[in-house]
Write a protein that holds these residues in place. Structure first.
Motif, PDB file in Angstrom:
ATOM      1  N   ASP A  95      33.554  23.706 -56.317  1.00 48.88           N
ATOM      2  CA  ASP A  95      34.259  22.771 -55.451  1.00 48.88           C
ATOM      3  C   ASP A  95      35.731  23.132 -55.264  1.00 48.88           C
ATOM      4  O   ASP A  95      36.499  22.355 -54.691  1.00 48.88           O
ATOM      5  CB  ASP A  95      34.127  21.336 -55.984  1.00 48.88           C
ATOM      6  N   TYR A  96      36.111  24.288 -55.776  1.00 51.76           N
ATOM      7  CA  TYR A  96      37.504  24.711 -55.621  1.00 51.76           C
ATOM      8  C   TYR A  96      37.509  26.216 -55.541  1.00 51.76           C
ATOM      9  O   TYR A  96      36.863  26.891 -56.351  1.00 51.76           O
ATOM     10  CB  TYR A  96      38.333  24.220 -56.812  1.00 51.76           C
TER      11      TYR A  96
ATOM     12  N   PHE B 117      48.202  34.612 -57.675  1.00 53.05           N
ATOM     13  CA  PHE B 117      47.606  33.572 -56.853  1.00 53.05           C
ATOM     14  C   PHE B 117      48.178  33.625 -55.437  1.00 53.05           C
ATOM     15  O   PHE B 117      49.383  33.798 -55.233  1.00 53.05           O
ATOM     16  CB  PHE B 117      47.886  32.207 -57.490  1.00 53.05           C
TER      17      PHE B 117
ATOM     18  N   PHE C 189      34.868  35.165 -60.364  1.00 53.15           N
ATOM     19  CA  PHE C 189      35.482  36.040 -59.377  1.00 53.15           C
ATOM     20  C   PHE C 189      34.443  36.871 -58.640  1.00 53.15           C
ATOM     21  O   PHE C 189      33.400  37.238 -59.190  1.00 53.15           O
ATOM     22  CB  PHE C 189      36.457  37.006 -60.063  1.00 53.15           C
ATOM     23  N   GLY C 190      34.789  37.208 -57.409  1.00 49.71           N
ATOM     24  CA  GLY C 190      34.035  38.212 -56.690  1.00 49.71           C
ATOM     25  C   GLY C 190      34.522  39.604 -57.087  1.00 49.71           C
ATOM     26  O   GLY C 190      35.466  39.745 -57.872  1.00 49.71           O
TER      27      GLY C 190
ATOM     28  N   SER D  90      35.683  27.732 -58.773  1.00 49.00           N
ATOM     29  CA  SER D  90      35.606  26.898 -59.964  1.00 49.00           C
ATOM     30  C   SER D  90      34.605  25.778 -59.703  1.00 49.00           C
ATOM     31  O   SER D  90      34.601  25.178 -58.620  1.00 49.00           O
ATOM     32  CB  SER D  90      36.989  26.329 -60.274  1.00 49.00           C
ATOM     33  N   ALA D  91      33.754  25.500 -60.693  1.00 50.63           N
ATOM     34  CA  ALA D  91      32.756  24.446 -60.541  1.00 50.63           C
ATOM     35  C   ALA D  91      33.284  23.131 -61.097  1.00 50.63           C
ATOM     36  O   ALA D  91      34.110  23.128 -62.016  1.00 50.63           O
ATOM     37  CB  ALA D  91      31.466  24.833 -61.254  1.00 50.63           C
ATOM     38  N   TRP D  92      32.773  22.024 -60.580  1.00 48.06           N
ATOM     39  CA  TRP D  92      33.295  20.713 -60.976  1.00 48.06           C
ATOM     40  C   TRP D  92      33.077  20.458 -62.460  1.00 48.06           C
ATOM     41  O   TRP D  92      33.816  19.701 -63.079  1.00 48.06           O
ATOM     42  CB  TRP D  92      32.650  19.594 -60.155  1.00 48.06           C
TER      43      TRP D  92
ATOM     44  N   TYR E 253      43.161  35.594 -54.869  1.00 45.80           N
ATOM     45  CA  TYR E 253      44.169  36.293 -55.640  1.00 45.80           C
ATOM     46  C   TYR E 253      44.377  37.662 -55.021  1.00 45.80           C
ATOM     47  O   TYR E 253      43.447  38.269 -54.474  1.00 45.80           O
ATOM     48  CB  TYR E 253      43.734  36.460 -57.099  1.00 45.80           C
TER      49      TYR E 253
ATOM     50  N   ALA F 282      35.646  22.641 -67.259  1.00 43.53           N
ATOM     51  CA  ALA F 282      36.919  22.133 -67.756  1.00 43.53           C
ATOM     52  C   ALA F 282      37.928  23.264 -67.689  1.00 43.53           C
ATOM     53  O   ALA F 282      37.561  24.437 -67.605  1.00 43.53           O
ATOM     54  CB  ALA F 282      36.755  21.662 -69.195  1.00 43.53           C
ATOM     55  N   GLY F 283      39.165  22.923 -67.730  1.00 46.44           N
ATOM     56  CA  GLY F 283      40.180  23.956 -67.724  1.00 46.44           C
ATOM     57  C   GLY F 283      40.171  24.757 -66.433  1.00 46.44           C
ATOM     58  O   GLY F 283      39.828  24.250 -65.373  1.00 46.44           O
ATOM     59  N   ASN F 284      40.495  25.983 -66.533  1.00 46.00           N
ATOM     60  CA  ASN F 284      40.731  26.802 -65.353  1.00 46.00           C
ATOM     61  C   ASN F 284      39.844  28.037 -65.331  1.00 46.00           C
ATOM     62  O   ASN F 284      40.252  29.083 -64.883  1.00 46.00           O
ATOM     63  CB  ASN F 284      42.193  27.235 -65.357  1.00 46.00           C
ATOM     64  N   MET F 285      38.587  27.903 -65.796  1.00 46.67           N
ATOM     65  CA  MET F 285      37.687  29.041 -65.799  1.00 46.67           C
ATOM     66  C   MET F 285      37.249  29.348 -64.380  1.00 46.67           C
ATOM     67  O   MET F 285      36.828  28.455 -63.640  1.00 46.67           O
ATOM     68  CB  MET F 285      36.470  28.745 -66.670  1.00 46.67           C
ATOM     69  N   LEU F 286      37.383  30.585 -64.014  1.00 44.06           N
ATOM     70  CA  LEU F 286      37.088  30.998 -62.655  1.00 44.06           C
ATOM     71  C   LEU F 286      35.990  32.048 -62.631  1.00 44.06           C
ATOM     72  O   LEU F 286      35.886  32.871 -63.532  1.00 44.06           O
ATOM     73  CB  LEU F 286      38.350  31.570 -62.002  1.00 44.06           C
TER      74      LEU F 286
END
Lengths: 114, 114
Positions: free
Chosen positions: B31-32, B46, B104-105, B93-95, B36, B98-102
């Protein structure tokens, strides 16, 4: 203001050895993330530390481990190194546990396993 | 199983023209989304982000478009400049993260020719 710093910049190890990579987050940031970027691949999430605790880990074997110190700096340890562990290891920091806050990356440590 | 894909490993554009970088995702829980930029020997920085409640976000020369039904997002750079030459990573990032785990492609290398 200093950004995220990682050391060493380059590291060469022999298969079977252990590697230790270090990361200092931006002042005031309590969350530290580790990512692996193998050649030709995107960044793969490794570990997340917040307030000294491991909060989550990616799909990596247990020989990838780390810790976060009281000053929020972090260490990534890779035991029993294998050739495929050769990659760029990136550390990022962000404000405590807040989703969707910007993560700032260091310049990375290039680990080469021979 | 790659949840975030950038199918074009490279893109070459003339200075002043539009650069369009594409990204597809498979996880409907994302959802987000973020973009980069990465220069050689530096960590990713970013660029721009978009929440799933929007379909467009603009910041100067950079615009990100999100098509949720197609699970596709794109980054438009207008006009492109030689300094934009870098590797661009799409991240999500999935809903439930928690935190800022991303996630990446694999990145797209953009080359802007003078």
């Amino acid at each position: 203001e200093a950004g995220v710093t990682q050391s060493p910049t380059h590291l060469i190890k022999t298969r079977g050895q252990q590697a230790t990579l270090r990361c200092s987050p931006i002042s005031g940031h309590t969350s530290v993330y580790w990512y692996q970027q193998a050649l030709g691949l995107g960044l793969q999430f490794l570990l997340w530390y917040d307030e000294g605790e491991e909060r989550n880990r990616g799909n990596f074997p247990p020989r990838f481990s780390g810790r976060q110190f009281p000053n929020y700096s972090s260490e990534l340890n890779v035991n029993a190194l294998e050739l495929e562990d050769s990659a760029l290891y990136l550390c990022a920091s962000s404000l405590a546990g807040n989703r969707n806050t910007e993560a700032f990356f260091g310049q990375g440590t290039r680990l080469t396993v021979v | 199983d790659q949840q975030v894909k950038q199918n074009s490993p490279s893109l070459s554009v003339q200075e002043g023209r539009i650069s369009i970088l594409n990204c597809d995702y498979t996880n409907s829980m994302f959802d987000y989304f973020l973009w980069y930029k990465k220069y050689p020997a530096e960590g990713p920085t970013f660029l721009i982000s978009i929440s799933s409640i929007k379909d467009k976000n603009e910041d100067g020369r950079f615009t990100v478009f999100l098509n949720k039904s197609a699970k596709h997002l794109s980054l438009h750079i207008v006009p492109s400049q030689p300094g934009d030459s870098a590797v661009y990573f799409c991240a999500a990032s999935a809903w439930y993260n928690a935190g800022n785990m991303l996630t990446f492609g694999g990145g797209t290398r953009l080359m802007v020719k003078p």
